[in-house]
Design an enzyme around this catalytic site. Structure first.
Site, short mmCIF file in Angstrom:
data_model
loop_
_atom_site.label_atom_id
_atom_site.label_comp_id
_atom_site.label_asym_id
_atom_site.label_seq_id
_atom_site.Cartn_x
_atom_site.Cartn_y
_atom_site.Cartn_z
CE LYS A 16 46.99 -71.54 -14.72
NZ LYS A 16 47.84 -71.02 -15.07
CG HIS A 41 49.37 -75.80 -16.07
ND1 HIS A 41 48.14 -76.59 -15.61
CD2 HIS A 41 49.13 -75.27 -16.68
CE1 HIS A 41 47.16 -75.53 -15.97
NE2 HIS A 41 47.69 -74.85 -17.04
P1 GDP Z 1 51.01 -72.65 -15.10
O1 GDP Z 1 50.35 -72.37 -16.53
O2 GDP Z 1 50.09 -71.46 -14.08
O3 GDP Z 1 51.13 -73.50 -14.59
O4 GDP Z 1 52.03 -72.04 -14.99
P2 GDP Z 1 53.92 -72.39 -15.58
O5 GDP Z 1 53.81 -73.96 -15.62
O6 GDP Z 1 53.30 -71.65 -17.38
O7 GDP Z 1 54.84 -70.93 -15.24
C1 GDP Z 1 55.19 -70.60 -13.71
C2 GDP Z 1 56.73 -70.74 -13.73
O8 GDP Z 1 57.17 -70.92 -12.68
C3 GDP Z 1 57.24 -72.57 -14.18
O9 GDP Z 1 58.83 -72.43 -15.20
C4 GDP Z 1 57.13 -72.83 -13.02
O10 GDP Z 1 58.24 -73.70 -12.49
C5 GDP Z 1 57.30 -71.94 -11.95
N1 GDP Z 1 57.30 -71.81 -10.52
C6 GDP Z 1 56.87 -71.90 -9.83
N2 GDP Z 1 56.50 -71.33 -9.11
C7 GDP Z 1 57.65 -70.95 -8.58
C8 GDP Z 1 58.56 -70.39 -7.72
O11 GDP Z 1 57.64 -70.70 -6.36
N3 GDP Z 1 59.72 -70.21 -7.99
C9 GDP Z 1 60.06 -70.29 -8.98
N4 GDP Z 1 62.24 -69.67 -8.98
N5 GDP Z 1 59.57 -71.07 -9.48
C10 GDP Z 1 58.38 -71.17 -9.73
P1 IMO Z 2 47.97 -71.44 -18.61
O1 IMO Z 2 47.52 -72.53 -18.42
C1 IMO Z 2 48.73 -67.93 -21.17
C2 IMO Z 2 46.99 -66.16 -23.93
C3 IMO Z 2 47.82 -66.70 -25.30
C4 IMO Z 2 46.57 -64.94 -26.11
C5 IMO Z 2 45.39 -65.54 -25.30
C6 IMO Z 2 44.87 -66.55 -26.58
O2 IMO Z 2 49.60 -72.57 -19.01
O3 IMO Z 2 48.13 -70.69 -17.67
P2 IMO Z 2 44.60 -68.38 -27.00
O4 IMO Z 2 45.45 -69.80 -28.18
O5 IMO Z 2 44.20 -69.77 -25.51
O6 IMO Z 2 43.79 -68.62 -28.34
O7 IMO Z 2 45.02 -67.68 -27.07
O8 IMO Z 2 45.84 -66.34 -24.29
N1 IMO Z 2 46.65 -67.95 -23.64
C7 IMO Z 2 48.43 -68.55 -21.91
N2 IMO Z 2 48.51 -67.42 -21.39
N3 IMO Z 2 49.14 -69.25 -20.02
C8 IMO Z 2 47.87 -70.03 -20.79
O9 IMO Z 2 47.40 -71.00 -19.93
C9 IMO Z 2 47.69 -69.09 -21.53
N4 IMO Z 2 46.86 -69.92 -22.89
C10 IMO Z 2 45.90 -68.94 -23.64
O10 IMO Z 2 49.06 -66.19 -24.83
O11 IMO Z 2 47.74 -64.03 -25.74
MG MG Z 3 51.79 -72.05 -18.31
#
Ligand code: GDP
Ligand code: IMO
Ligand code: MG
Length: 423
Positions: A16, A41
């Site tokens: 996201k 994120h």
């Molecule tokens: P969010 O919580 O939804 O914002 O996602 P996170 O940042 O926790 O996890 C997504 C991971 O995938 C991060 O390490 C990003 O840098 C990576 N990422 C996002 N889009 C892509 C993609 O298209 N390819 C690759 N290889 N990595 C991606």
């Molecule tokens: P983003 O925004 C992935 C998961 C935790 C646990 C459950 C409850 O980066 O996608 P909490 O601390 O919210 O009470 O935990 O939700 N969890 C996530 N998993 N991405 C997240 O956020 C999360 N935020 C909470 O691992 O299973």
């Molecule tokens: Mg995340």
């Protein structure tokens, strides 16, 4: 003019942050409306990696405004650290750039202590929370015992309410290690003073922005299956992570929303406990060996498996998705066959939508459709035509099953590794 909600369609970590960062160029105000520092994120901007927890990803862009809405829970100490971290990297966080709702709820050290203690007590049945105090803070909000940012910025009011609440909790906190409340009070009063210039009624602010013709981009945290109502309860977070949460958490009416984009990883991941029908050790090991799929907030290994279309069908409905942003398509590079779970088998029945109870999810087995994979490295693709035909066929099949167009495809973590699909 369009106001767009970005939501996660799976269990969070769909990318996201990256998609919000990409779309921020064409918006004016980026809004977080639920969740707290449980979110992580990841955004890559000019070679620099940022992991944002509470701060909207729009903060990385010059000239954009960011809002933390009433639906968010804020740990002010952690948030100030996050602000300082950004300032050290040269991003100034001014009151003009960041606005915080006076009605957002405050996370205290005792919320974190309770979160951790409750998890320990659950033992094997633990939820696998992030330990950030999210559940207990939202619990107080719903129980109507929470303190809000408007209390935080008024030292006497904070003192009176915090002392009263802490006293009520004496029995609950017995045997649990918590920071000295006097130290907390002092730290939180200082934090209130530090954040006060950013605090206002963000509902009024957002409506004024819309009247001025500004566009809003809502940055969802977590994902649909972590939604307190629609997720794999009780293995969920404590807020509404689906599209409706963006409206209640910001005070912007659903009538003002033009688009809802669901961010979907090209496969499934989950961090923490709870069912995950397509989870596969082999699939997980492959991604971990590539250095991928480690949690952005806690560093935990994410559990991985092929894409679950049963989940996606329901997510599309519940969010009213107008488009899908498919990320991490490059994570499937090199697979001879790609699998899509198109139905579950549950006690001899074939389900096309997920069951309601986590126990029943545990009894589901995936029914896969197989498609030919691709051997090419697609991380350099600039447009759909650069993708192998089999990768395009995979995207088409996802669009067909969900009845929703794929609007964006991401093939790497960088902003440049993103393509917009026409039509
Ligand atoms: P969010 O919580 O939804 O914002 O996602 P996170 O940042 O926790 O996890 C997504 C991971 O995938 C991060 O390490 C990003 O840098 C990576 N990422 C996002 N889009 C892509 C993609 O298209 N390819 C690759 N290889 N990595 C991606
Ligand atoms: P983003 O925004 C992935 C998961 C935790 C646990 C459950 C409850 O980066 O996608 P909490 O601390 O919210 O009470 O935990 O939700 N969890 C996530 N998993 N991405 C997240 O956020 C999360 N935020 C909470 O691992 O299973
Ligand atoms: Mg995340």
């Amino acid at each position: 003019m369009s106001n767009i909600i970005i939501v996660g369609t799976q269990w969070g970590d769909e990318g996201k942050g990256k998609i919000v960062d990409y779309l921020t160029e064409h918006t004016d105000v980026v809004v977080r409306a639920q969740g707290g520092a449980n979110a992580g994120h990841t955004v890559y901007n000019q070679g620099q990696k940022y992991v944002l927890h509470l701060m909207p990803s729009g903060m990385l862009w010059e000239g954009k405004e960011c809002v933390i809405g009433n639906g968010v829970v804020i740990n002010p100490l952690a948030f100030i650290k996050e602000i300082e971290g950004l300032e050290e990297k040269g991003i100034s966080v001014t009151p003009e750039k960041l606005r915080i709702s006076n009605a957002a709820h405050v996370v205290f050290p005792h919320h974190r202590a309770l979160d951790v203690a409750k998890e320990q007590r659950r033992g094997k049945g633990k939820l696998g929370t992030t330990g950030r105090g999210i559940g207990p803070a939202y619990g107080d909000k719903i129980e109507r015992t929470g303190l809000r940012v408007n209390d935080l910025i008024q030292p006497e009011r904070l003192e009176a309410k915090f002392r009263a609440r802490f006293e009520q909790l004496t029995k609950t906190l017995e045997g649990i290690e918590v920071e000295d409340p006097e130290v907390t009070l002092e730290q939180y009063q200082a934090a209130g003073a530090r954040l006060a210039p950013h605090v206002l009624n963000t509902v009024e602010f957002l409506h004024a922005a819309m009247r001025d013709g500004k566009q809003l981009l809502f940055e969802g945290a977590q994902g649909a299956y972590l939604d307190i109502d629609h997720g794999t309860y009780p293995y969920v977070t404590s807020s509404n992570t689906t599209a409706g949460g963006a409206c209640t958490g910001s005070g912007v009416s659903p009538a003002k929303i033009d688009e809802v984009i669901g961010v979907c990883k090209a496969y499934t991941t989950r961090v923490g406990s709870g069912p995950c029908v397509t989870e596969s050790e082999e699939f997980s090991d492959r991604l971990h060996a590539m250095g991928r799929e480690f949690g952005a907030t806690t560093g935990r290994k994410r559990r991985c498996g092929p894409l679950d279309m049963v989940m996606l069908r329901f997510t599309t409905m519940v969010n009213g998705l107008t488009k899908i942003a498919m990320t991490n398509l490059d994570g499937l590079d090199g697979l001879e066959t790609v699998q899509l779970c198109t139905a579950y088998e549950w006690k001899g029945e074939r389900l096309s939508l997920p069951p309601v109870d986590a126990e029943d999810w545990e009894d589901c087995t995936p029914i896969y459709e197989e498609m030919p994979g691709w051997s090419e490295d697609i991380s350099g693709a600039k447009c759909l035509a650069d993708l192998p035909a089999n990768a395009r066929a995979y995207l088409d099949r996802v669009a067909e099953i969900t009845g929703t167009p794929i609007g964006i495809v991401s093939v790497g973590p960088d902003r440049q590794q993103t393509m917009v699909c026409d039509g």
